[in-house]
Design a protein around this motif. Structure first.
Motif, mmCIF file in Angstrom:
data_model
loop_
_atom_site.group_PDB
_atom_site.id
_atom_site.type_symbol
_atom_site.label_atom_id
_atom_site.label_comp_id
_atom_site.label_asym_id
_atom_site.label_seq_id
_atom_site.Cartn_x
_atom_site.Cartn_y
_atom_site.Cartn_z
ATOM 1 N N TYR A 80 0.814 -1.215 0.000
ATOM 2 C CA TYR A 80 0.000 0.000 0.000
ATOM 3 C C TYR A 80 0.850 1.269 0.000
ATOM 4 N N LEU A 81 0.180 2.366 -0.331
ATOM 5 C CA LEU A 81 0.783 3.701 -0.288
ATOM 6 C C LEU A 81 -0.172 4.619 0.469
ATOM 7 N N ILE A 82 0.315 5.243 1.526
ATOM 8 C CA ILE A 82 -0.471 6.228 2.272
ATOM 9 C C ILE A 82 0.126 7.603 2.009
ATOM 10 N N THR A 83 -0.730 8.567 1.659
ATOM 11 C CA THR A 83 -0.259 9.920 1.327
ATOM 12 C C THR A 83 -0.918 10.951 2.235
ATOM 13 N N ASN A 84 -0.105 11.795 2.824
ATOM 14 C CA ASN A 84 -0.598 12.916 3.616
ATOM 15 C C ASN A 84 -0.951 14.046 2.643
ATOM 16 N N LYS A 85 -2.223 14.373 2.543
ATOM 17 C CA LYS A 85 -2.656 15.387 1.577
ATOM 18 C C LYS A 85 -2.176 16.794 1.945
ATOM 19 N N LYS A 86 -1.888 17.000 3.213
ATOM 20 C CA LYS A 86 -1.482 18.324 3.664
ATOM 21 C C LYS A 86 -0.057 18.676 3.228
ATOM 22 N N ASN A 87 0.861 17.699 3.375
ATOM 23 C CA ASN A 87 2.265 18.004 3.062
ATOM 24 C C ASN A 87 2.879 17.070 2.024
ATOM 25 N N GLN A 88 2.057 16.128 1.501
ATOM 26 C CA GLN A 88 2.480 15.198 0.447
ATOM 27 C C GLN A 88 3.529 14.172 0.897
ATOM 28 N N ARG A 89 3.727 14.019 2.184
ATOM 29 C CA ARG A 89 4.601 12.944 2.650
ATOM 30 C C ARG A 89 3.874 11.612 2.507
ATOM 31 N N LYS A 90 4.648 10.540 2.333
ATOM 32 C CA LYS A 90 4.045 9.249 1.995
ATOM 33 C C LYS A 90 4.646 8.123 2.841
ATOM 34 N N LYS A 130 -8.235 11.166 9.457
ATOM 35 C CA LYS A 130 -8.052 10.287 8.298
ATOM 36 C C LYS A 130 -8.418 10.947 6.979
ATOM 37 N N ARG A 131 -9.347 11.893 7.004
ATOM 38 C CA ARG A 131 -9.794 12.483 5.748
ATOM 39 C C ARG A 131 -8.672 13.257 5.061
ATOM 40 N N ASN A 132 -7.616 13.558 5.765
ATOM 41 C CA ASN A 132 -6.479 14.266 5.173
ATOM 42 C C ASN A 132 -5.392 13.326 4.657
ATOM 43 N N PHE A 133 -5.743 12.053 4.513
ATOM 44 C CA PHE A 133 -4.805 11.057 3.993
ATOM 45 C C PHE A 133 -5.484 10.213 2.923
ATOM 46 N N LYS A 134 -4.694 9.755 1.971
ATOM 47 C CA LYS A 134 -5.172 8.791 0.976
ATOM 48 C C LYS A 134 -4.571 7.427 1.304
ATOM 49 N N PHE A 135 -5.414 6.409 1.380
ATOM 50 C CA PHE A 135 -4.983 5.045 1.679
ATOM 51 C C PHE A 135 -5.202 4.205 0.424
ATOM 52 N N GLU A 136 -4.121 3.922 -0.307
ATOM 53 C CA GLU A 136 -4.244 3.268 -1.608
ATOM 54 C C GLU A 136 -3.514 1.924 -1.643
ATOM 55 N N ILE A 137 -4.191 0.931 -2.175
ATOM 56 C CA ILE A 137 -3.579 -0.385 -2.393
ATOM 57 C C ILE A 137 -2.869 -0.348 -3.740
ATOM 58 N N ILE A 138 -1.582 -0.650 -3.727
ATOM 59 C CA ILE A 138 -0.822 -0.682 -4.982
ATOM 60 C C ILE A 138 -1.104 -1.978 -5.723
ATOM 61 N N GLN A 139 -1.024 -3.103 -4.991
ATOM 62 C CA GLN A 139 -1.285 -4.404 -5.615
ATOM 63 C C GLN A 139 -1.481 -5.463 -4.541
ATOM 64 N N GLU A 140 -2.250 -6.511 -4.878
ATOM 65 C CA GLU A 140 -2.443 -7.655 -3.986
ATOM 66 C C GLU A 140 -1.524 -8.798 -4.408
ATOM 67 N N TYR A 141 -1.165 -9.651 -3.431
ATOM 68 C CA TYR A 141 -0.258 -10.775 -3.720
ATOM 69 C C TYR A 141 -0.755 -12.042 -3.038
ATOM 70 N N GLU A 142 -0.539 -13.166 -3.720
ATOM 71 C CA GLU A 142 -1.104 -14.438 -3.271
ATOM 72 C C GLU A 142 -0.276 -15.121 -2.197
ATOM 73 N N THR A 143 1.019 -14.798 -2.109
ATOM 74 C CA THR A 143 1.897 -15.485 -1.159
ATOM 75 C C THR A 143 2.617 -14.489 -0.252
ATOM 76 N N LYS A 144 3.065 -14.986 0.893
ATOM 77 C CA LYS A 144 3.826 -14.152 1.822
ATOM 78 C C LYS A 144 5.142 -13.721 1.191
ATOM 79 N N ARG A 145 5.775 -14.645 0.464
ATOM 80 C CA ARG A 145 7.039 -14.327 -0.187
ATOM 81 C C ARG A 145 6.862 -13.202 -1.199
#
Length: 345
Positions: A80-90, A130-145
């Motif tokens: 995942y990628l979390i983005t702070n909308k206020k200062n653009q830190r991720k 929380k409304r000042n952050f974006k919570f985005e899934i980049i990709q899902e994976y089938e295995t722990k590895r």
């Protein structure tokens, strides 16, 4: 800002006006979350003003497909990628959908409301909502590895340890390491003069603490006193001796610089010491090296009296050892502490 592709009309439950930019393009689907094609803002549930502040509400969307929903039944976890909308830190991380026991799915994890393991990021979420952050899934994976591999892949790709926000010297990412305990800040950082200076100041501060020095000294003495310690094995002593001799023999070694020798000598010989003569007279000196030179005594002989360790007598052969009990008219040398009340000459 380019518009995202429109979703299948069958999954749209209703259109709403976006409360962020007032565009009529916002919509809600699957009773889960809404998305505005004009400003790219995301909200959750029908009352998204309240839901975005609710730490118990699901907040994840897919970065590249806002119509896609998470699939815990078929995947092990997601990056995942979390983005702070206020200062653009991720922040880039990964999360498992399931808690595992004996390599089997035990129960669902807290992935729906998870806000990362970063204390700094979680503190910011708690502070500004929380409304000042974006919570985005980049990709899902089938295995722990696969999950852990691609977590590190994206962290490396985005240079999470070294990237800075444009026009500033502030770190762009909240990440403090790569892959949890697997990788840390690049070694080049430790060659930075400013960082080395800070480390030096911190180290010196520790060594000025009497309690810290006492703990380190006690630990070292215990290791050397333990007959089962690796410190007392012949192999270790031989290896240590060879390494030390090699350093002293190397003309380019820092051991052979006048500055190091002077500093080392001063550190070893620094007192105060109590000198006892055969007449019973006692004096206190600050540095027995300087005192020995100025008063016609041997520094090595005084060291022998101080440590009480057997010494070699070269005149009688390399295997002959003896314990020194006197040097000229001096019968005893003792180190007595850090702050003498009388510094004799």
């Amino acid at each position: 800002m380019s518009a995202a592709p429109r979703p299948d009309q069958s999954i749209i439950l209703s259109y709403q006006e976006c409360k962020f930019c007032s565009s009529p393009n916002g919509f809600v689907f699957y009773d889960s979350h809404g998305y505005c094609y004009t400003c790219n803002e995301v909200w959750f549930g029908e009352d998204y003003d309240q839901a975005l502040e609710d730490m118990n509400e699901m907040h994840w969307t897919f970065r590249d497909d806002k119509t896609r929903v998470a699939d815990p039944d078929h995947y092990f976890g997601f990056v995942y990628l979390i983005t702070n909308k206020k200062n653009q830190r991720k922040y880039v991380g990964c999360k498992q959908y399931w808690q595992m026991r004996h390599r089997k799915r035990y129960k669902p994890s807290n992935w729906k409301v998870y806000t990362s393991s970063s204390k700094e990021l979680c503190a910011d979420i708690e502070k500004i909502g929380k409304r000042n952050f974006k919570f985005e899934i980049i990709q899902e994976y089938e295995t722990k590895r696969g999950l852990h591999y691609y977590e590190q892949y994206y962290q490396m790709k985005y240079h999470v340890l070294t990237a800075v926000l444009e026009g500033t010297d502030q770190k762009e990412y909240y990440n403090k390491n790569v892959g949890g305990i697997r990788f840390y800040v690049p070694l080049e950082k430790y060659e930075d003069p400013e960082y080395l200076k800070k480390r030096s100041v911190a180290s010196k501060a520790k060594w000025t603490d009497p309690e810290y020095r006492k703990r380190v000294s006690a630990g070292t003495k215990a290791q050397w006193a333990d007959p089962n310690s690796g410190y007392n094995s012949p192999e270790f002593r031989k290896k240590k001796s060879a390494a030390s001799k090699a350093q002293w023999a190397d003309p380019n070694s820092t051991y052979n610089t006048p500055e190091y020798k002077k500093k080392k000598s001063a550190a070893v010989c620094k007192g105060p010491y109590r000198i006892t003569f055969d007449t019973g007279k006692e004096i206190i000196i600050d540095n027995f090296s300087d005192w020995a030179k100025s008063n016609g005594y041997s520094q090595g002989a005084l060291s022998g009296l101080l440590t009480g360790k057997p010494q070699f007598d070269k005149r009688r052969g390399k295997d002959y050892k003896y314990k020194r009990t006197k040097h000229k008219d001096i019968v005893k040398v003792e180190r007595i502490g850090e702050n003498p009340s009388d510094m004799g000459e």
